[in-house]
Design a protein around this motif. Sequence first.
Motif, PDB file in Angstrom:
ATOM      1  N   ALA A   1      -4.924 -58.142 -86.228  1.00  0.00           N
ATOM      2  CA  ALA A   1      -5.455 -57.681 -87.511  1.00  0.00           C
ATOM      3  C   ALA A   1      -6.704 -56.823 -87.332  1.00  0.00           C
ATOM      4  CB  ALA A   1      -5.781 -58.873 -88.408  1.00  0.00           C
ATOM      5  N   ILE A   2      -6.798 -55.814 -88.195  1.00  0.00           N
ATOM      6  CA  ILE A   2      -8.005 -54.992 -88.346  1.00  0.00           C
ATOM      7  C   ILE A   2      -8.651 -55.373 -89.671  1.00  0.00           C
ATOM      8  CG2 ILE A   2      -8.873 -52.647 -88.767  1.00  0.00           C
ATOM      9  CD1 ILE A   2      -8.147 -53.058 -85.882  1.00  0.00           C
ATOM     10  N   MET A   3      -9.981 -55.516 -89.668  1.00  0.00           N
ATOM     11  CA  MET A   3     -10.697 -55.806 -90.899  1.00  0.00           C
ATOM     12  C   MET A   3     -11.548 -54.586 -91.287  1.00  0.00           C
ATOM     13  SD  MET A   3     -11.662 -59.869 -90.766  1.00  0.00           S
ATOM     14  CE  MET A   3     -12.951 -59.781 -89.520  1.00  0.00           C
ATOM     15  N   LEU A   4     -11.241 -53.998 -92.436  1.00  0.00           N
ATOM     16  CA  LEU A   4     -12.032 -52.904 -93.003  1.00  0.00           C
ATOM     17  C   LEU A   4     -12.893 -53.507 -94.093  1.00  0.00           C
ATOM     18  CD1 LEU A   4      -9.292 -50.130 -93.307  1.00  0.00           C
ATOM     19  CD2 LEU A   4     -10.901 -50.518 -91.425  1.00  0.00           C
ATOM     20  N   ARG A   5     -14.220 -53.383 -93.929  1.00  0.00           N
ATOM     21  CA  ARG A   5     -15.105 -54.219 -94.749  1.00  0.00           C
ATOM     22  C   ARG A   5     -16.179 -53.422 -95.477  1.00  0.00           C
ATOM     23  NH1 ARG A   5     -16.820 -58.659 -90.433  1.00  0.00           N
ATOM     24  NH2 ARG A   5     -18.332 -59.069 -92.102  1.00  0.00           N
ATOM     25  N   LYS A   6     -16.660 -54.018 -96.546  1.00  0.00           N
ATOM     26  CA  LYS A   6     -17.729 -53.450 -97.357  1.00  0.00           C
ATOM     27  C   LYS A   6     -19.053 -53.486 -96.586  1.00  0.00           C
ATOM     28  CE  LYS A   6     -15.758 -54.395-101.927  1.00  0.00           C
ATOM     29  NZ  LYS A   6     -16.115 -53.150-102.618  1.00  0.00           N
ATOM     30  N   PRO A   7     -20.159 -53.047 -97.221  1.00  0.00           N
ATOM     31  CA  PRO A   7     -21.417 -52.931 -96.473  1.00  0.00           C
ATOM     32  C   PRO A   7     -21.894 -54.242 -95.864  1.00  0.00           C
ATOM     33  CG  PRO A   7     -21.581 -51.758 -98.554  1.00  0.00           C
ATOM     34  CD  PRO A   7     -20.295 -52.514 -98.590  1.00  0.00           C
ATOM     35  N   LEU A   8     -22.460 -54.148 -94.683  1.00  0.00           N
ATOM     36  CA  LEU A   8     -23.145 -55.279 -94.076  1.00  0.00           C
ATOM     37  C   LEU A   8     -24.209 -55.802 -95.039  1.00  0.00           C
ATOM     38  CD1 LEU A   8     -23.683 -53.935 -90.460  1.00  0.00           C
ATOM     39  CD2 LEU A   8     -22.511 -56.052 -91.028  1.00  0.00           C
TER      40      LEU A   8
END
Length: 475
Positions: free
Chosen positions: A296-303
């Motif tokens: 899986a790849i996780m594309l995430r919102k701002p740190l």
Amino acid sequence: MRKKVLSMALIAALMIVTMFSVAGCGQKSSSGDADKGNGQTSEQLASSGNEKIDQLYKEVANLQGEEALKFFEGLKSKGLNDAEILKFFIDLPLSQANKQIAQIYKDEGFEMYSKSYPKGETYQDFEWTKGSGTKITGPFSKNDLKLAFTDYIPLPEGPVGDANKKYNIGVVFHGFSHPWLINWADSAKWEADKHSNVQLNVQDAEFDNNKWASIMDTFIAQKVDGILVWPMVEAPTGPPVTRALEAGIPVVSVDRTTGSKDITSRITGNFPANGAQAGMYAVWKLAQEGDLNAKAIMLRKPLGSTADAVRTGHFLKVLSYFPGIEILKSYHDTDSREEAFTNAQSALQAFPDVDMFFGTGDHEALAALEAAKMANRLNSRKDGKKIIFLSIDDSKEAVTQVKDGLFEVNTPYTPLIADIGMRVLLNIVSKTGEMPQDVITPNIPMVTQKGDVIFGMQTQTPEQWYEYTFGPALK
């Protein structure tokens, strides 16, 4: 959508306050190879506040792989209703079965975010029923929208409090350029416009935390009666909120939380339900395919944003029971679809085998879908299976992708909750009624193409939720 770019100083600040991002640090192991007994070993298991569910946590603690799957599949037969099944997964303890995921969870401080994020019952036990709410035309966006929770903490139309007094309310958020956020602002203004003695001043900080703080200080200098806020990240928003509180101005946040524990009230959504349901679906889908191994790849919102940390943490908790799931890498963006697209392209170039994309916002899932199509990778999994796309946030575009079979699932999170925040704030400033610090919005069941039953919980079809979606109508 216009690309938002953070300053180098802000990026540095975010890196300090949010630990660090994982970059595929673990090795994949199959569910059959993992050592037995390496599940949840903590003597203090998480508590849901429900004795029946807490007993189940003791039973599932050391299960993994096929055994954990079988347990999840039997939740209905164990006497749980749909709401309790979702609660079971929201408060599910982290397992040590998947050592990589357990390490990511620890390294990124997700337990801290989970504990600090408000969870529990809705105010005065409010229950949402499908079909309820109010259709409006967005005052800013001009989109046709349906606000789901207009019956939650209702205020009668007309003047609030002292009819002879004008209540000046400041609103600061990020994003007239962003489809989710402009609809957030729509719902706040719609509520304010119902009350003739409420004067609203809405300001867009344009994804710049320094500008956000400056707007807050201007509101303080103007001695407004109250402030409604949408904070992009937690840490930098704490001091400006504290300054307002010290000046005697109540502050109410909606959606993400600020860095101030003393904020007057905060309206929080269903971030835990979003992440947990994405995890539920991922495991269920893999089981349907007959193989619990996945990359899986996780594309995430701002740190540093509440949305990213809480959603990701709850997603990983569910996956932690399955040793055959590997997180290849996390990528962050600044709530920008363009940045998410670049991240998805980088992931596809770096990793020849990707089974699923998890996005903490629907813009990331949409970007990943576009990147996969452009790279001719949409059906690039073993035996030509399609990449699994797990989306959160319910734009018309994302829910339509579920309807068309390109997204496997969408876990709704409506932006149309700022009207709740406005009503809470107006109750406070007009002394109409006392409000608790935490006002929690109802959990919304995930959307699947056919309205599947996932681990005993009934999901929604795209048609059932579509009227509540955000954004402009699709052409």
